[in-house]
Write a protein that holds these residues in place. Structure first.
Motif, mmCIF file in Angstrom:
data_model
loop_
_atom_site.group_PDB
_atom_site.id
_atom_site.type_symbol
_atom_site.label_atom_id
_atom_site.label_comp_id
_atom_site.label_asym_id
_atom_site.label_seq_id
_atom_site.Cartn_x
_atom_site.Cartn_y
_atom_site.Cartn_z
ATOM 1 N N THR A 130 0.836 -1.196 0.000
ATOM 2 C CA THR A 130 0.000 0.000 0.000
ATOM 3 C C THR A 130 0.870 1.244 0.000
ATOM 4 O OG1 THR A 130 -1.800 -1.093 1.192
ATOM 5 C CG2 THR A 130 -1.726 1.314 1.287
ATOM 6 N N PHE A 131 0.623 2.120 -0.972
ATOM 7 C CA PHE A 131 1.270 3.429 -0.965
ATOM 8 C C PHE A 131 0.313 4.425 -0.309
ATOM 9 C CE2 PHE A 131 3.596 1.491 -4.538
ATOM 10 C CZ PHE A 131 4.893 1.719 -4.101
ATOM 11 N N GLY A 132 0.730 4.961 0.808
ATOM 12 C CA GLY A 132 -0.116 5.883 1.553
ATOM 13 C C GLY A 132 0.214 7.345 1.319
ATOM 14 N N GLN A 133 1.363 7.610 0.675
ATOM 15 C CA GLN A 133 1.757 8.988 0.399
ATOM 16 C C GLN A 133 2.329 9.100 -1.006
ATOM 17 O OE1 GLN A 133 4.296 9.499 4.127
ATOM 18 N NE2 GLN A 133 3.558 11.584 3.841
ATOM 19 N N ILE A 134 1.922 10.159 -1.714
ATOM 20 C CA ILE A 134 2.502 10.493 -3.011
ATOM 21 C C ILE A 134 2.788 11.994 -3.013
ATOM 22 C CG2 ILE A 134 2.209 10.523 -5.512
ATOM 23 C CD1 ILE A 134 0.264 8.246 -5.280
ATOM 24 N N GLU A 135 4.011 12.347 -3.345
ATOM 25 C CA GLU A 135 4.395 13.755 -3.412
ATOM 26 C C GLU A 135 5.069 14.018 -4.748
ATOM 27 O OE1 GLU A 135 7.123 14.184 -0.228
ATOM 28 O OE2 GLU A 135 5.666 13.710 1.352
ATOM 29 N N GLY A 136 4.648 15.090 -5.433
ATOM 30 C CA GLY A 136 5.308 15.423 -6.690
ATOM 31 C C GLY A 136 4.583 16.516 -7.444
ATOM 32 N N GLY A 137 5.314 17.169 -8.321
ATOM 33 C CA GLY A 137 4.725 18.198 -9.170
ATOM 34 C C GLY A 137 4.813 19.585 -8.567
ATOM 35 N N ARG A 138 4.851 20.590 -9.491
ATOM 36 C CA ARG A 138 4.961 21.987 -9.057
ATOM 37 C C ARG A 138 3.787 22.837 -9.520
ATOM 38 N NH1 ARG A 138 10.340 21.119 -11.092
ATOM 39 N NH2 ARG A 138 11.828 20.785 -9.401
ATOM 40 N N ALA A 139 3.235 22.524 -10.695
ATOM 41 C CA ALA A 139 2.135 23.314 -11.247
ATOM 42 C C ALA A 139 1.391 22.475 -12.275
ATOM 43 C CB ALA A 139 2.676 24.598 -11.891
ATOM 44 N N PRO A 140 0.133 22.835 -12.586
ATOM 45 C CA PRO A 140 -0.661 22.015 -13.518
ATOM 46 C C PRO A 140 -0.064 21.906 -14.915
ATOM 47 C CG PRO A 140 -2.064 23.528 -12.285
ATOM 48 C CD PRO A 140 -0.659 23.925 -11.993
ATOM 49 N N ASN A 141 0.689 22.898 -15.339
ATOM 50 C CA ASN A 141 1.196 22.882 -16.712
ATOM 51 C C ASN A 141 2.691 22.603 -16.803
ATOM 52 O OD1 ASN A 141 1.984 25.293 -15.558
ATOM 53 N ND2 ASN A 141 1.628 26.526 -17.418
ATOM 54 N N ILE A 142 3.252 22.018 -15.739
ATOM 55 C CA ILE A 142 4.670 21.646 -15.734
ATOM 56 C C ILE A 142 4.785 20.140 -15.529
ATOM 57 C CG2 ILE A 142 6.910 21.930 -14.598
ATOM 58 C CD1 ILE A 142 5.985 24.687 -13.662
ATOM 59 N N ILE A 143 5.487 19.474 -16.430
ATOM 60 C CA ILE A 143 5.748 18.033 -16.260
ATOM 61 C C ILE A 143 6.589 17.839 -15.005
ATOM 62 C CG2 ILE A 143 6.842 15.991 -17.261
ATOM 63 C CD1 ILE A 143 4.418 16.826 -18.828
ATOM 64 N N ALA A 144 6.132 16.962 -14.108
ATOM 65 C CA ALA A 144 6.848 16.733 -12.851
ATOM 66 C C ALA A 144 8.150 15.978 -13.111
ATOM 67 C CB ALA A 144 5.973 15.954 -11.885
ATOM 68 N N ASP A 145 9.223 16.459 -12.501
ATOM 69 C CA ASP A 145 10.511 15.778 -12.665
ATOM 70 C C ASP A 145 10.878 14.916 -11.464
ATOM 71 O OD1 ASP A 145 10.971 17.780 -10.856
ATOM 72 O OD2 ASP A 145 12.782 18.574 -11.821
ATOM 73 N N ARG A 146 10.019 14.927 -10.427
ATOM 74 C CA ARG A 146 10.352 14.114 -9.243
ATOM 75 C C ARG A 146 9.062 13.730 -8.528
ATOM 76 N NH1 ARG A 146 11.546 14.357 -3.685
ATOM 77 N NH2 ARG A 146 13.493 13.277 -3.068
ATOM 78 N N VAL A 147 8.961 12.447 -8.186
ATOM 79 C CA VAL A 147 7.829 11.942 -7.409
ATOM 80 C C VAL A 147 8.362 11.048 -6.302
ATOM 81 C CG1 VAL A 147 5.776 10.462 -7.427
ATOM 82 C CG2 VAL A 147 6.143 12.091 -9.279
ATOM 83 N N ARG A 148 7.802 11.227 -5.129
ATOM 84 C CA ARG A 148 8.174 10.391 -3.979
ATOM 85 C C ARG A 148 6.953 9.582 -3.559
ATOM 86 N NH1 ARG A 148 7.953 11.520 1.753
ATOM 87 N NH2 ARG A 148 9.462 10.249 2.930
ATOM 88 N N LEU A 149 7.127 8.274 -3.475
ATOM 89 C CA LEU A 149 6.083 7.363 -3.029
ATOM 90 C C LEU A 149 6.511 6.730 -1.716
ATOM 91 C CD1 LEU A 149 5.547 5.434 -6.396
ATOM 92 C CD2 LEU A 149 4.247 7.403 -5.588
ATOM 93 N N VAL A 150 5.617 6.704 -0.738
ATOM 94 C CA VAL A 150 5.918 6.088 0.554
ATOM 95 C C VAL A 150 4.812 5.093 0.878
ATOM 96 C CG1 VAL A 150 6.392 6.472 2.997
ATOM 97 C CG2 VAL A 150 7.054 8.208 1.319
#
Length: 408
Positions: free
Chosen positions: A249-269
């Motif tokens: 189970t992934f309980g946390q997802i962090e990533g992205g800066r703005a709606p029109n910017i492709i995210a370059d980093r995502v953290r899954l916990v």
């Protein structure tokens, strides 16, 4: 620990009658202890006042105490016949960061902290068992060490206690955990696996940023993270034995800066749960292989942090038989349930089992005539008759344990 050659027989045992009589006499005190603990909960690693209160109760009963063990834990010992094996009895003391909504008259005095997992019941049962056995030292050849453990909720306290040498010379160990789906006055016995191994997982996926309108010029870390999540979940059913469950189970997802910017980093916990040690050992490599392959396919980089936290609680056959027999004789057959399935919840009692065989039972705290809320719920409100049930079961199981070893 010797094998159980035959069930312990204790029909009309005078020791059992004395245990029940002491519990009946002291029950108002047990309720007072539990309600004090419930009203004054402390978080993991901060159980300073709880430990001081527990030490005071034990000292008043004439039981020697060692404080400051395992950071904020403590131990107490009753030593009678030193030729008998040393039995450990472990209970935990910490509370949860939950705002209580039970409306009991003794609810938490601390905002945002609550005994929502029954550790106030556990601690009271441990204290009560020590008090009962202390009164019976002349009749029961006690050799017991009581471990009052901190920080079970963050799965660190058991290791702190083991590192403090609390399991030195302990031959076997018992423990318990409340269970709201079992009615108060009853207990649940489980042979073999009781709880799951619980591991922590952190995945960091690094891509390349770009404009949301031109995804082909970037490496979309959010999309790749979605592929990772989907592939891991789908592949469980095709790469692992379905009779040996795995839950991721992934309980946390962090990533992205703005709606029109492709995210370059995502953290899954997330958390990884499994029941069988052989399966547990394969999971880090399995996850690493899948995540690495997906990231390489789409041009991303990945960092995988896998931490093994606590193993599965595997109840010892002989000790579980002793618990079952003691409970049936003390409570009656109708008050003892044999649990057909394990839980994928975790319990750091398993850490002690690397040092000595042990068994944990489920203590019923459910109400028969009103709603029962689950563990970790702000309205969790256990039936207090469970306290006497737990003390009688543990005290009589301890007696049977020593009698069995004396007869073998």
């Amino acid at each position: 620990m010797a094998s159980l050659r035959s069930p312990v027989t204790a029909s009309n045992n005078p020791v059992l009658a004395k245990i029940k009589a002491i519990v009946a006499r002291l029950n108002p005190r047990f309720l007072e202890i539990r309600r004090h603990l419930h009203a004054h909960p402390e978080l993991s690693g901060k159980e300073y006042q709880t430990a001081a209160y527990v030490a005071g109760v034990l000292s008043a009963a004439g039981i020697p105490v060692k404080e400051g063990i395992g950071k904020t834990g403590l131990t107490a010992e009753i030593r009678g016949d030193r030729d008998r094996p040393l039995l450990g009895i472990r209970t935990d003391m910490d509370a949860l960061p939950i705002q209580e909504r039970t409306r009991v008259t003794f609810d938490s005095v601390f905002s945002g902290i609550m005994h929502a997992c029954g550790h106030d019941i556990h601690t009271t049962v441990g204290l009560g068992t020590a008090m009962v056995l202390a009164e019976l030292q002349d009749q029961i050849p006690c050799n017991a060490r009581f471990l009052f453990q901190p920080a079970e909720e963050i799965a660190k306290g058991a290791q702190w206690m083991v590192d403090a040498n609390t399991m030195a010379d302990v031959d076997s160990i018992f423990s318990l955990h409340v269970f709201p789906t079992i009615p108060g006055g009853s207990i649940g016995i489980r042979y073999g696996a009781l709880t799951a191994a619980a591991d922590d997982l952190e995945l960091i996926i690094e891509g390349e940023s770009g404009h949301g309108a031109r995804p082909h010029e970037a490496v979309d870390a959010i999309w790749i993270a979605a592929q990772v999540i989907t592939t891991l979940q789908q592949s469980i059913s095709r790469t692992h034995n379905p009779l040996r469950p795995v839950v991721l189970t992934f309980g946390q997802i962090e990533g992205g800066r703005a709606p029109n910017i492709i995210a370059d980093r995502v953290r899954l916990v997330g958390t990884v749960r499994s029941l069988h040690p052989e399966t547990t050992a394969t999971l880090p490599q399995w996850i690493t292989h899948i995540v690495t392959q997906i990231c390489q396919t789409y041009g991303a980089r990945c960092q995988i942090n896998y931490e093994s936290c606590v193993p599965s609680v595997q109840n010892d056959l002989v000790l579980t038989q002793i618990l079952e027999q003691a409970a049936r004789q003390a409570l009656g057959d109708r008050q003892v349930e044999i649990l057909p399935d394990p839980s994928l919840g975790a319990e750091d009692f398993s850490v002690y089992l690397d040092q000595a065989p042990g068994s944990m039972f489920r203590l019923g705290v459910g109400w028969r005539d009103r709603p029962n809320y689950p563990l970790h719920h702000p309205k969790f409100d256990p039936d207090e008759q469970a306290i006497a049930t737990g003390i009688i079961t543990l005290a009589y199981a301890a007696y049977n344990y020593w009698q069995l070893n004396a007869n073998l």
